[in-house]
Write an enzyme that holds these catalytic residues in place. Structure first.
Site, mmCIF file in Angstrom:
data_model
loop_
_atom_site.group_PDB
_atom_site.id
_atom_site.type_symbol
_atom_site.label_atom_id
_atom_site.label_comp_id
_atom_site.label_asym_id
_atom_site.label_seq_id
_atom_site.Cartn_x
_atom_site.Cartn_y
_atom_site.Cartn_z
ATOM 1 N N SER A 106 -16.955 -17.577 -18.673
ATOM 2 C CA SER A 106 -17.021 -16.115 -18.638
ATOM 3 C C SER A 106 -18.326 -15.649 -19.262
ATOM 4 C CB SER A 106 -15.868 -15.502 -19.431
ATOM 5 O OG SER A 106 -14.647 -15.807 -18.827
ATOM 6 N N GLU A 126 -7.570 -18.296 -30.051
ATOM 7 C CA GLU A 126 -7.685 -17.516 -28.824
ATOM 8 C C GLU A 126 -6.320 -16.999 -28.393
ATOM 9 O OE1 GLU A 126 -9.702 -18.028 -24.377
ATOM 10 O OE2 GLU A 126 -9.604 -19.743 -25.698
ATOM 11 N N GLU A 163 2.200 -20.774 -17.455
ATOM 12 C CA GLU A 163 3.118 -21.900 -17.197
ATOM 13 C C GLU A 163 2.950 -22.942 -18.299
ATOM 14 O OE1 GLU A 163 1.114 -20.590 -14.619
ATOM 15 O OE2 GLU A 163 2.877 -19.358 -14.186
HETATM 16 C C1 LIG Z 1 -10.953 -14.593 -15.922
HETATM 17 C C2 LIG Z 1 -11.054 -16.018 -16.381
HETATM 18 C C3 LIG Z 1 -11.933 -16.348 -17.382
HETATM 19 C C4 LIG Z 1 -12.072 -17.683 -17.800
HETATM 20 N N1 LIG Z 1 -13.013 -17.983 -18.759
HETATM 21 C C5 LIG Z 1 -13.218 -19.276 -19.107
HETATM 22 C C6 LIG Z 1 -14.268 -19.639 -20.005
HETATM 23 O O1 LIG Z 1 -14.993 -18.764 -20.498
HETATM 24 N N2 LIG Z 1 -14.470 -20.922 -20.293
HETATM 25 C C7 LIG Z 1 -13.696 -21.910 -19.766
HETATM 26 O O2 LIG Z 1 -13.895 -23.063 -20.099
HETATM 27 N N3 LIG Z 1 -12.686 -21.618 -18.894
HETATM 28 C C8 LIG Z 1 -12.445 -20.322 -18.544
HETATM 29 N N4 LIG Z 1 -11.466 -19.999 -17.625
HETATM 30 C C9 LIG Z 1 -10.715 -21.090 -16.992
HETATM 31 C C10 LIG Z 1 -9.287 -21.195 -17.456
HETATM 32 O O3 LIG Z 1 -9.220 -21.758 -18.715
HETATM 33 C C11 LIG Z 1 -8.540 -22.021 -16.403
HETATM 34 O O4 LIG Z 1 -8.498 -21.240 -15.236
HETATM 35 C C12 LIG Z 1 -7.136 -22.389 -16.786
HETATM 36 O O5 LIG Z 1 -7.123 -23.289 -17.847
HETATM 37 C C13 LIG Z 1 -6.362 -22.995 -15.606
HETATM 38 O O6 LIG Z 1 -7.091 -24.009 -14.983
HETATM 39 P P1 LIG Z 1 -7.348 -23.989 -13.407
HETATM 40 O O7 LIG Z 1 -7.902 -22.686 -13.061
HETATM 41 O O8 LIG Z 1 -8.098 -25.197 -13.067
HETATM 42 O O9 LIG Z 1 -5.898 -24.057 -12.763
HETATM 43 P P2 LIG Z 1 -5.017 -25.369 -12.598
HETATM 44 O O10 LIG Z 1 -4.973 -26.105 -13.859
HETATM 45 O O11 LIG Z 1 -5.438 -26.070 -11.372
HETATM 46 O O12 LIG Z 1 -3.582 -24.710 -12.383
HETATM 47 C C14 LIG Z 1 -3.137 -24.199 -11.142
HETATM 48 C C15 LIG Z 1 -1.689 -23.795 -11.297
HETATM 49 O O13 LIG Z 1 -0.914 -24.948 -11.651
HETATM 50 C C16 LIG Z 1 -0.174 -24.688 -12.822
HETATM 51 N N5 LIG Z 1 -0.012 -25.917 -13.589
HETATM 52 C C17 LIG Z 1 -0.944 -26.843 -13.880
HETATM 53 N N6 LIG Z 1 -0.414 -27.812 -14.635
HETATM 54 C C18 LIG Z 1 0.893 -27.477 -14.848
HETATM 55 C C19 LIG Z 1 1.971 -28.088 -15.563
HETATM 56 N N7 LIG Z 1 1.832 -29.222 -16.221
HETATM 57 N N8 LIG Z 1 3.157 -27.441 -15.562
HETATM 58 C C20 LIG Z 1 3.320 -26.284 -14.897
HETATM 59 N N9 LIG Z 1 2.354 -25.681 -14.206
HETATM 60 C C21 LIG Z 1 1.139 -26.266 -14.186
HETATM 61 C C22 LIG Z 1 -0.986 -23.648 -13.557
HETATM 62 O O14 LIG Z 1 -0.193 -22.962 -14.487
HETATM 63 C C23 LIG Z 1 -1.481 -22.786 -12.431
HETATM 64 O O15 LIG Z 1 -0.484 -21.891 -12.058
HETATM 65 C C24 LIG Z 1 -11.291 -18.684 -17.205
HETATM 66 C C25 LIG Z 1 -10.381 -18.337 -16.193
HETATM 67 C C26 LIG Z 1 -10.262 -17.026 -15.772
HETATM 68 C C27 LIG Z 1 -9.298 -16.701 -14.668
#
Ligand SMILES: Cc1cc2nc3c(=O)[nH]c(=O)nc-3n(C[C@H](O)[C@H](O)[C@H](O)COP(=O)(O)OP(=O)(O)OC[C@H]3O[C@@H](n4cnc5c(N)ncnc54)[C@H](O)[C@@H]3O)c2cc1C
Lengths: 377, 314
Positions: A160, A243, A361
């Site tokens: 971000s 956080e 989740e």
């Molecule tokens: C607006 C915004 C700002 C962000 N800013 C930052 C930042 O500054 N720095 C940074 O490093 N990251 C940042 N992120 C990233 C954020 O930390 C990740 O999006 C988040 O950790 C989820 O990872 P992913 O997007 O890869 O989704 P995934 O991990 O691929 O998840 C996809 C779906 O699967 C579900 N899921 C995954 N594993 C499980 C499980 N074991 N049990 C149940 N459900 C599960 C998730 O809950 C989700 O619904 C940001 C994200 C957003 C949307």
């Protein structure tokens, strides 16, 4: 139990309110996800810092007022209530700052904290990678030791405000052959170092709210390691705890949203369906519950108590409350809800709340497993 | 009682789905967000050629003489494709209004609409006018207006493919409004169906913790709940279509039930799909927002869920 504030706390609130009402920009600043808006927000941060309001609860030597957590919560209520701009350096101030204060060497504190307080250096967070989101411990970006330098390679994403930030804090695999959460280190990386490529990524609103950061043999001094080598996970989780806990989304922010919602509702109440009255009352009660829960947690913490996995409850609560409030606001706006403006911007951003800082989740899994003791899935 | 569509109606729906998959893929919708008019005469002509635009135009004027029951399935397809064109305004609301006015006006305009040579728009509620910039005729409660008679001031919609203009006047009558609300409900069902599919597909592909994320119960339940909302909205929408087509006196209540359910179903499906996609769904590069923004617009246009629920109770 005493739910009244002390005279000193009341005085602190009045002082903050007076300063904010005299200084908050009349017109909203342009979005900090644009180059122009980013700099406008940096300027605003400097004004806050000059007046001693940027980091009220930090020690004075680093630009703070040495205020307590209760005062910080009071300040936040006044800050958001006054309609002041979003904090462009929130990662530096709220996520990195506390970790530096706890784990940093005296040199690191002196080097970084004052520049964070004035937003001379704006930070982004480099946790996520394309294949490591919820499963952060699977991350593969690495740092190899070469004399006094780490040599970094890999890719971070979803940073971000990374498009315009100056520095990134991130975790990297430093111990060859290590797996999962072992063998990671917490490193501080200047984004202007040779070998760093920052690619802005537009968010839903079309602005460059995210960045991808490519690291191609980037040299970073070993002195930029925060905490011990290989201790990165523990330190990162302490940031994540902060956080999810109180600092990322203090009650003041949501109380301000609820107040705006009430105002909007009252301006149109006569023409609105009765059910919306319920939803508005719920929004107000939700934010009060969140506020009280926060004062409760902070009081418990100040009395020497531990704050653990319960912080996940906080994160679920505020993110879902925020989304409900914005949906209610759109219903109040009716047909006008589709006209792009502050409520639609807020609505879109509220949709991200259950995703960032650990998805809801994952938070529910944590609550079920670590608080309730249910078996792991 | 036979609550089902005919094979022909389903076949028409499939033909429209195939056509839109080819002619209105996400890249096209995306291109339309920044296009000066945001509308494609070629696509409109194609839809007219299929009989979609003139579906509700009587056969004597070159249309198919169909009714709402035929139209809802096609509007679902429009939602599925996030079609930018003013099909709702023209075919679902404008044509029946012209039919009701009748006379020379209907004789002059209906054949042109059916041929794809004229676009209609309607004064939804007296606040905004959609697609006035491409409309050839604007239907208001005070009668038809030519776009050249209006000063058009564009308003920004959350859905960049919607083109809205300020309108200061009265809204169309209840019967026409009900048709618009019904049509919006059908489009919302199509949007919900599409984003649920996108979420389910992604949940099978994306791996975390060494497994497809779709294997986590939390993810399964998000999508299952979204489907629950959609599958219980659809019968309400289809009944509303039947009641409008047959002039049922309960028509307004039935339309309100449909629109309130469909608005909620689409908003919830979009939220669930975004949640399943994680951060990638929150980017402009990903297509999800094309449906999410349209759902947000249509869930609030033509009466919000809360407004329609109030109408059911009173
Ligand atoms: C607006 C915004 C700002 C962000 N800013 C930052 C930042 O500054 N720095 C940074 O490093 N990251 C940042 N992120 C990233 C954020 O930390 C990740 O999006 C988040 O950790 C989820 O990872 P992913 O997007 O890869 O989704 P995934 O991990 O691929 O998840 C996809 C779906 O699967 C579900 N899921 C995954 N594993 C499980 C499980 N074991 N049990 C149940 N459900 C599960 C998730 O809950 C989700 O619904 C940001 C994200 C957003 C949307």
């Amino acid at each position: 139990m005493d739910l009244s504030f002390t005279p000193a706390q009341d005085a602190f609130r009045s002082e903050a309110r007076a300063w904010l009402s005299a200084n908050v920009p009349r017109e909203p600043l342009p979005s900090f996800d644009t180059a122009e808006g980013f700099e406008a927000h940096r300027e605003w941060e400097r004004r806050l810092a000059d007046a001693g309001w940027a980091v009220v609860n930090w020690p004075e030597e680093y630009g703070g007022r040495g205020a307590g957590l209760i005062e910080w919560l009071i300040f936040e209520e006044e800050y958001w209530g006054s309609g002041a701009p979003g904090r462009v350096n929130q990662n530096g101030i709220f996520l990195l700052g506390p970790v530096l204060l706890e784990f940093g060497t005296p040199e690191q504190k002196a080097r970084y904290l004052p520049k964070i307080a004035r937003s001379d250096e704006v930070w982004c967070q480099g946790w996520s990678e394309p294949n490591s989101g919820s499963d952060l411990a699977s991350l593969t970006s690495r740092a190899t030791l070469d004399g006094d330098e780490w040599v970094l390679s890999g890719q971070k994403t979803w940073c971000s405000r990374g498009a315009f930030a100056d520095w990134m804090f991130g975790i990297f695999r430093t111990e060859p052959g290590s797996e999962r959460h072992r063998g990671l280190s917490y490193l501080l990386v200047p984004l202007d170092a040779p070998g760093v490529t920052v690619r802005p990524i537009a968010q839903l609103d079309g602005e460059a709210g995210f960045a991808e950061v490519f690291l191609d043999d980037v040299q970073v001094p070993v002195a930029n390691t925060l905490g011990g080598r290989g201790e990165g996970w523990k330190i990162a989780m302490s940031t994540t705890g902060f956080e999810r806990g109180v600092v990322l989304r203090s009650p003041g922010r949501f109380m301000a949203t609820a107040a705006r919602l009430v105002k909007l509702y009252r301006s149109r109440a006569a023409a609105l369906p009765a059910s919306l009255r319920d939803e508005v009352s719920r929004a107000v009660t939700d934010t009060e519950a969140y506020r009280l829960h926060t004062y409760w947690t902070v009081s418990h913490f100040l009395a020497g108590g531990e704050v653990g996995a319960e912080t996940s409850l906080n994160k679920i609560f505020w993110s879902e409350m925020d989304q409900r409030m914005h949906r209610t606001a759109l219903s109040v706006l009716g047909e006008e809800a589709e006209l792009a403006g502050p409520w639609t911007d807020g609505f879109l951003f509220s949709l991200a709340g259950p995703i960032y800082a650990g998805t809801n989740e994952i938070q529910r899994n944590i609550v079920a497993e670590r608080v309730l003791g249910l078996p792991r899935g | 009682m036979r609550f089902t569509f005919t094979d022909e109606q389903r076949a028409f729906q499939r033909a429209v789905r195939d056509f839109l998959a080819k002619e209105c893929p996400p890249e096209h919708v995306r291109a339309m967000t920044t296009d000066p008019t945001g509308r494609s005469p070629k696509l409109w002509k194609g839809l007219a050629g299929l009989g979609v635009v003139g579906l509700t135009v009587p056969e004597e004027f070159g249309g198919l003489g169909g009714e709402e029951i035929d139209l809802v399935l096609l509007l679902e397809e429009a939602g599925r494709a996030a079609l930018p064109e003013p099909l709702l305004e023209t075919a679902a609301v404008g044509v029946p209004m012209l039919r009701a006015i009748g006379g020379d006006l209907a004789r002059e305009w209906l054949p042109r609409v059916a041929a794809g040579d004229a676009i209609l728009t309607v004064a939804m509620s007296g606040v905004t006018l959609a697609d006035a910039h491409v409309a050839d005729l604007i239907l208001t409660p005070n009668g038809p207006v030519l776009p050249s008679d209006l000063h058009l001031e564009r308003l920004p919609s959350i859905d960049a493919t919607r083109r809205l203009f300020a309108f200061d006047g009265a809204g169309i009558d209840d019967a026409a409004f009900d048709r618009g609300a019904l049509a919006a409900a059908a489009v919302l069902c199509g949007i919900a169906a599409r984003v649920i599919e996108l979420g389910a597909t992604y949940a099978k592909e994306r791996h975390q913790f060494g497994k497809p994320i779709g294997s986590f119960q939390a993810v399964k339940h998000l999508l299952a709940d979204a489907l629950l909302g959609l599958e219980f909205a659809r019968p309400l929408v289809y009944r509303a279509a039947w009641s409008v087509a047959t002039g049922d006196e309960q028509r307004s209540r039935y339309v309100s039930m449909a629109k309130s359910y469909a608005s909620d179903a689409a908003m919830n499906a979009c939220r669930a799909s975004l949640q399943v996609h994680g951060a990638i769904g929150y980017t402009h590069e990903h297509d999800l927002h094309l449906w999410l923004n349209k759902a947000t617009a249509l869930a609030h246009a033509w009466g919000t869920a809360a407004w329609h629920r109030e109408r059911i109770a009173l």
